[in-house]
Scaffold this motif. Structure first.
Motif, mmCIF file in Angstrom:
data_model
loop_
_atom_site.group_PDB
_atom_site.id
_atom_site.type_symbol
_atom_site.label_atom_id
_atom_site.label_comp_id
_atom_site.label_asym_id
_atom_site.label_seq_id
_atom_site.Cartn_x
_atom_site.Cartn_y
_atom_site.Cartn_z
ATOM 1 N N SER A 12 40.592 56.077 47.141
ATOM 2 C CA SER A 12 40.860 55.520 45.815
ATOM 3 C C SER A 12 40.127 54.203 45.611
ATOM 4 O O SER A 12 40.697 53.209 45.155
ATOM 5 N N LEU A 13 38.861 54.210 45.929
ATOM 6 C CA LEU A 13 38.071 52.985 45.899
ATOM 7 C C LEU A 13 37.944 52.444 44.480
ATOM 8 O O LEU A 13 37.855 53.202 43.510
ATOM 9 N N LYS A 14 37.934 51.123 44.397
ATOM 10 C CA LYS A 14 37.816 50.411 43.144
ATOM 11 C C LYS A 14 36.566 49.542 43.167
ATOM 12 O O LYS A 14 36.099 49.158 44.239
ATOM 13 N N PRO A 15 36.024 49.210 42.003
ATOM 14 C CA PRO A 15 34.854 48.326 41.982
ATOM 15 C C PRO A 15 35.074 47.012 42.724
ATOM 16 O O PRO A 15 34.127 46.491 43.329
ATOM 17 N N GLU A 16 36.285 46.487 42.706
ATOM 18 C CA GLU A 16 36.570 45.246 43.400
ATOM 19 C C GLU A 16 36.565 45.381 44.918
ATOM 20 O O GLU A 16 36.673 44.376 45.624
ATOM 21 N N ASP A 17 36.450 46.599 45.428
ATOM 22 C CA ASP A 17 36.291 46.808 46.859
ATOM 23 C C ASP A 17 34.854 46.584 47.312
ATOM 24 O O ASP A 17 34.582 46.603 48.512
#
Length: 117
Positions: free
Chosen positions: A86-91
């Motif tokens: 569930s990767l997010k841009p903030e990762d």
């Protein structure tokens, strides 16, 4: 000498998954008795702890990744892993592997993770 080598980074869309690996190099370098961790550094930001795993196997996660990331280790393979879901841009950032040695801390060279929106 370089003792830790990260791999598995890359470009992934938001919601996707990546699995990072940290391999200890050298026949005489063992992580069995070492606490291990994953850290990341986003552009313009300080390096932050993402996940830790002790020599006994207990884990700790940054609040921002709890429920999405899983750290694990395989002492027989002299390796540590970070499963990211569930990767997010903030990762997005450079992810580093760390080993807490008896006398020194050891760091890998880092692997880039980029999450697109």
């Amino acid at each position: 000498q370089v003792h830790l080598v990260e791999s598995g980074g890359g470009l992934v869309q938001a919601g996707g998954s990546l699995r990072l690996s940290c391999a200890a190099s050298g026949n005489t370098f063992r992580i069995n008795d070492m606490d291990m961790g994953w850290y990341r550094q986003a552009p313009g930001k300080q390096r932050e702890m993402v996940a830790d795993i002790t020599s006994g196997g207990s884990t700790n996660y940054a609040d921002s990744v709890k429920g999405r990331f899983t750290i694990s280790r395989d002492n027989a393979k002299n390796a540590v892993y970070l499963q990211m879901s569930s990767l997010k841009p903030e990762d997005t950032g450079v992810y580093y592997c760390k080993a807490d040695g008896e006398w020194n801390d050891y760091w890998g060279q880092g692997t880039q993770v980029t999450v697109s929106s």
